[in-house]
Design a protein around this motif. Structure first.
Motif, PDB file in Angstrom:
ATOM      1  N   ILE A 248      20.281  72.373  22.747  1.00  0.00           N
ATOM      2  CA  ILE A 248      20.600  71.125  23.420  1.00  0.00           C
ATOM      3  C   ILE A 248      20.194  69.984  22.498  1.00  0.00           C
ATOM      4  O   ILE A 248      19.009  69.807  22.201  1.00  0.00           O
ATOM      5  CB  ILE A 248      19.877  71.052  24.784  1.00  0.00           C
ATOM      6  CG1 ILE A 248      20.427  72.165  25.688  1.00  0.00           C
ATOM      7  CG2 ILE A 248      20.055  69.687  25.418  1.00  0.00           C
ATOM      8  CD1 ILE A 248      19.612  72.425  26.918  1.00  0.00           C
ATOM      9  N   PHE A 249      21.201  69.276  21.979  1.00  0.00           N
ATOM     10  CA  PHE A 249      20.939  68.114  21.137  1.00  0.00           C
ATOM     11  C   PHE A 249      20.803  66.912  22.050  1.00  0.00           C
ATOM     12  O   PHE A 249      21.767  66.441  22.633  1.00  0.00           O
ATOM     13  CB  PHE A 249      22.082  67.906  20.139  1.00  0.00           C
ATOM     14  CG  PHE A 249      21.756  68.404  18.771  1.00  0.00           C
ATOM     15  CD1 PHE A 249      21.916  69.747  18.451  1.00  0.00           C
ATOM     16  CD2 PHE A 249      21.259  67.549  17.790  1.00  0.00           C
ATOM     17  CE1 PHE A 249      21.598  70.224  17.193  1.00  0.00           C
ATOM     18  CE2 PHE A 249      20.938  68.022  16.526  1.00  0.00           C
ATOM     19  CZ  PHE A 249      21.107  69.359  16.228  1.00  0.00           C
ATOM     20  N   ASN A 250      19.588  66.406  22.162  1.00  0.00           N
ATOM     21  CA  ASN A 250      19.293  65.328  23.099  1.00  0.00           C
ATOM     22  C   ASN A 250      19.422  63.979  22.403  1.00  0.00           C
ATOM     23  O   ASN A 250      19.203  63.874  21.203  1.00  0.00           O
ATOM     24  CB  ASN A 250      17.872  65.532  23.640  1.00  0.00           C
ATOM     25  CG  ASN A 250      17.616  64.767  24.914  1.00  0.00           C
ATOM     26  OD1 ASN A 250      18.549  64.273  25.555  1.00  0.00           O
ATOM     27  ND2 ASN A 250      16.364  64.654  25.286  1.00  0.00           N
ATOM     28  N   ILE A 269      23.750  65.796  24.448  1.00  0.00           N
ATOM     29  CA  ILE A 269      23.349  64.981  25.597  1.00  0.00           C
ATOM     30  C   ILE A 269      23.249  63.523  25.145  1.00  0.00           C
ATOM     31  O   ILE A 269      22.494  63.232  24.214  1.00  0.00           O
ATOM     32  CB  ILE A 269      21.962  65.421  26.117  1.00  0.00           C
ATOM     33  CG1 ILE A 269      21.902  66.940  26.311  1.00  0.00           C
ATOM     34  CG2 ILE A 269      21.579  64.655  27.375  1.00  0.00           C
ATOM     35  CD1 ILE A 269      22.481  67.462  27.562  1.00  0.00           C
ATOM     36  N   PRO A 270      23.980  62.615  25.786  1.00  0.00           N
ATOM     37  CA  PRO A 270      23.890  61.214  25.373  1.00  0.00           C
ATOM     38  C   PRO A 270      22.537  60.601  25.772  1.00  0.00           C
ATOM     39  O   PRO A 270      21.851  61.129  26.643  1.00  0.00           O
ATOM     40  CB  PRO A 270      25.025  60.559  26.159  1.00  0.00           C
ATOM     41  CG  PRO A 270      25.186  61.412  27.380  1.00  0.00           C
ATOM     42  CD  PRO A 270      24.874  62.810  26.932  1.00  0.00           C
ATOM     43  N   PRO A 279      24.647  61.708  34.156  1.00  0.00           N
ATOM     44  CA  PRO A 279      25.300  61.997  32.859  1.00  0.00           C
ATOM     45  C   PRO A 279      24.613  63.144  32.120  1.00  0.00           C
ATOM     46  O   PRO A 279      25.267  63.963  31.456  1.00  0.00           O
ATOM     47  CB  PRO A 279      25.136  60.686  32.074  1.00  0.00           C
ATOM     48  CG  PRO A 279      24.653  59.652  33.027  1.00  0.00           C
ATOM     49  CD  PRO A 279      24.153  60.318  34.243  1.00  0.00           C
ATOM     50  N   LEU A 280      23.296  63.189  32.280  1.00  0.00           N
ATOM     51  CA  LEU A 280      22.492  64.236  31.667  1.00  0.00           C
ATOM     52  C   LEU A 280      22.829  65.606  32.270  1.00  0.00           C
ATOM     53  O   LEU A 280      23.055  66.589  31.552  1.00  0.00           O
ATOM     54  CB  LEU A 280      21.038  63.885  31.976  1.00  0.00           C
ATOM     55  CG  LEU A 280      20.003  63.999  30.886  1.00  0.00           C
ATOM     56  CD1 LEU A 280      18.789  63.179  31.268  1.00  0.00           C
ATOM     57  CD2 LEU A 280      19.626  65.447  30.729  1.00  0.00           C
ATOM     58  N   ILE A 281      22.859  65.640  33.603  1.00  0.00           N
ATOM     59  CA  ILE A 281      23.161  66.885  34.320  1.00  0.00           C
ATOM     60  C   ILE A 281      24.552  67.398  33.924  1.00  0.00           C
ATOM     61  O   ILE A 281      24.738  68.591  33.666  1.00  0.00           O
ATOM     62  CB  ILE A 281      23.077  66.642  35.853  1.00  0.00           C
ATOM     63  CG1 ILE A 281      21.605  66.415  36.252  1.00  0.00           C
ATOM     64  CG2 ILE A 281      23.709  67.782  36.640  1.00  0.00           C
ATOM     65  CD1 ILE A 281      21.403  65.941  37.670  1.00  0.00           C
ATOM     66  N   ASP A 282      25.504  66.459  33.838  1.00  0.00           N
ATOM     67  CA  ASP A 282      26.879  66.846  33.514  1.00  0.00           C
ATOM     68  C   ASP A 282      26.999  67.423  32.103  1.00  0.00           C
ATOM     69  O   ASP A 282      27.851  68.284  31.850  1.00  0.00           O
ATOM     70  CB  ASP A 282      27.817  65.631  33.645  1.00  0.00           C
ATOM     71  CG  ASP A 282      27.924  65.162  35.096  1.00  0.00           C
ATOM     72  OD1 ASP A 282      27.620  65.978  35.997  1.00  0.00           O
ATOM     73  OD2 ASP A 282      28.285  63.988  35.322  1.00  0.00           O
ATOM     74  N   ALA A 283      26.161  66.928  31.204  1.00  0.00           N
ATOM     75  CA  ALA A 283      26.278  67.358  29.805  1.00  0.00           C
ATOM     76  C   ALA A 283      25.589  68.693  29.524  1.00  0.00           C
ATOM     77  O   ALA A 283      25.806  69.305  28.474  1.00  0.00           O
ATOM     78  CB  ALA A 283      25.712  66.273  28.891  1.00  0.00           C
TER      79      ALA A 283
END
Lengths: 363, 363
Positions: A248-250, A269-270, A279-283
């Motif tokens: 997971i690239f945060n 993750i944007p 947005p985090l959950i979706d990514a």
């Protein structure tokens, strides 16, 4: 049985945030989720916007949370130890030591956390347990405990049982044991607890080996030091037999073009403002989907080979020895002793080479 | 004897960077410095721009560096254990177990790191040792080991020695011991190693209590979660008796107006590009200067009071019990057992109150 999910990576790369988002994601999919976090004081409360204590509590629909407190876990387990003493020892010694006096020594906290995870897993209450630990080699040593304790037990157990020492003292032991113990040594009294302990270790090893039971994801930012740490933890995880499901690239805008993590799937993750979870959950990836990951170890008896997946290491950084009855692999700061299967057992290593992240040992 | 300096704070707040800068600063002042870092794989090499291994090596004038590797430390210490076995045991058991097979269990790494720090300190080679550990409660438990092991030894030692169990078995022990040991039990053979072990613990406790020997600094950014973590670690450090000398606000432009860290001195470190060390070094406090910090514990026998400094906690978060022979304070996830001095010993607690960060217990 639950899926236990944990995250490895450099401190500050957002492991805890990702763990909370993962818990929220799974709960929103209707899974029964437990978020279990190591003790971080009151910092977690700021992030999760509610107080998480050492008692399990529901913090959202389908979502329970607990903050592990080693001193509380030790206190609870101490009562079990005292019960065993009372059951087996004719004159109890430790019955007057209170659980609430006990000080936590290094390592006890991790043993207690692993045991708590095991109990939550066995409770059948959760489909998924998200464990937010220190996310470094400490977490790896903790998850590797069933394997390492089994090794100590088989290596030292045999030595001690067959030693001249035990043969010499055994005539003295019989009267001593009769004086000390409530129960007779030769009876079946010890068969039950001994096999229970062995079972727990075997179950722990089985859970670790199965990516549908226990899986880790790497968390990193695009900072080179964070990437180097994640790579190192990936390789080190293989040494304890822990499957790593993806990266997971945060806080990253574009999909990075790094090859360091091949063949793992990368999720990007944007950067999101604090408490903007969606947005985090979706990514995040779909954690319940079975992932196809390289196995930490494979035995090929026909070709007399053992294949170990050791990404991030090169041949110079890996040490192979065969001094004891097993083969020892040292990579990073982790050692793995390999009990060879029938067909390879007793053979000596004839060669070793590195190929595409795999250490291939020939016999 | 050296000054051992360590840093506590949330991961990602720049602890390792500050530790390197502190080492560079002290070395440039002509001090002989050792930078001792826990295993982080190859990430450290990127930051320090040279390869740091498990062997001590000079990386700059006056500046040595080492990366602790638990498996290597365990291997070295194993030889000592085998020597003891050969010295005392008539028929050695573990002599055929090789140091390079041994797997590191949780906690072993910290015990080995603490022992290595002790040896570096005793070597007389360094004026300052900068220890960059995990910087969280794991580091605190590690530094608290001399105190916690002493507690286990005094609490259980007395119980076991005076127990009915030992009285019952002692007639059986004499012939057993004569069979097993090379040396006679009643002789002075055990006086030396026993008092050596006690000495090491006492020396460790003395070093911990003296801010000129061992001191920690908090590292934080102006992120609220990093501040909450630093505050929690400050209070938790008091529980193991570790003196905290100040706060380093990293990546911060202005001096923060926070009161959370009163009465500690705050140093503000500007954001600097990677490998631009000088502005960072200049902004650090003078670590060799004696700092006046609140003592973790003070006894006032005349007024029958014990004063514990517990910043960041309030009365509800602290538990006080007197179930065993000592008084136990629980705050956060740390327990402290207080052996009362003559004059207070044997008395029961009559009251407790919180005043300006201090827990004041009356007897």
């Amino acid at each position: 049985m639950s899926l236990i999910l944990t995250f490895l990576g450099k401190g500050g790369s957002g492991r805890t945030t990702i763990a909370i988002a993962a818990a929220k994601k799974l709960a929103s999919q209707g899974k029964r989720v437990l978020l279990a976090v190591q003790d971080t004081g009151f910092a977690l409360d700021l992030l999760i916007e509610t107080s998480v204590t050492h008692e399990v509590q529901q913090i959202a629909p389908n979502l329970d949370a607990v903050q592990f407190k080693a001193s509380v876990l030790l206190e609870r387990n101490w009562d079990e130890v005292k019960k065993l003493e009372a059951q087996y020892l004719r004159t109890p010694v430790i019955k007057d030591v209170y659980g609430q006096e006990l000080v936590v020594l290094p390592g006890m906290d991790k043993a207690l956390e692993l045991n708590a995870l095991r109990e939550f897993d066995a409770s059948g209450k959760y489909d998924a347990i998200i464990y937010d630990g220190s996310g470094d080699t400490t977490t790896l040593r903790m998850l590797g405990m069933p394997e390492s304790l089994s090794w100590y037990s088989r290596r030292f157990g045999k030595l001690i049982t067959e030693s001249d020492l035990v043969k010499t003292v055994s005539p003295f032991l019989q009267p001593l044991i009769a004086t000390v113990l409530n129960v007779s040594w030769t009876g079946d009294n010890f068969a039950a607890p001994t096999s229970q302990a062995t079972n727990i270790l075997e179950q722990g090893k089985a859970a670790l080996a199965d990516p549908k039971r226990l899986i880790a994801y790497l968390v990193t930012t695009d900072n080179p030091i964070a990437i180097a740490t994640a790579t190192y933890l990936w390789g080190s995880a293989q040494q304890v037999g822990l499957n790593v499901g993806g990266v997971i690239f945060n806080q990253t805008a574009d999909t990075p073009t790094t090859e360091e993590f091949d063949p793992l799937t990368i999720s990007t993750i944007p950067t999101t403002p604090l408490s903007s979870w969606q947005p985090l959950i979706d990514a995040l990836p779909d954690f319940m989907q079975t992932v196809d990951v390289p196995k930490p170890i494979e035995f090929d008896v026909v070709n007399r080979q053992v294949k170990l997946f050791l990404p991030g290491f090169d041949k110079k950084q890996v040490k192979l020895t065969q001094s004891g009855p097993e083969v020892t692999i040292e990579a990073g700061d982790q050692r793995r002793n390999i009990l060879l299967p029938p067909g390879l057992s007793g053979r000596t290593v004839s060669g070793a080479k590195f190929q595409q992240g795999y250490l291939i040992i020939s016999f």
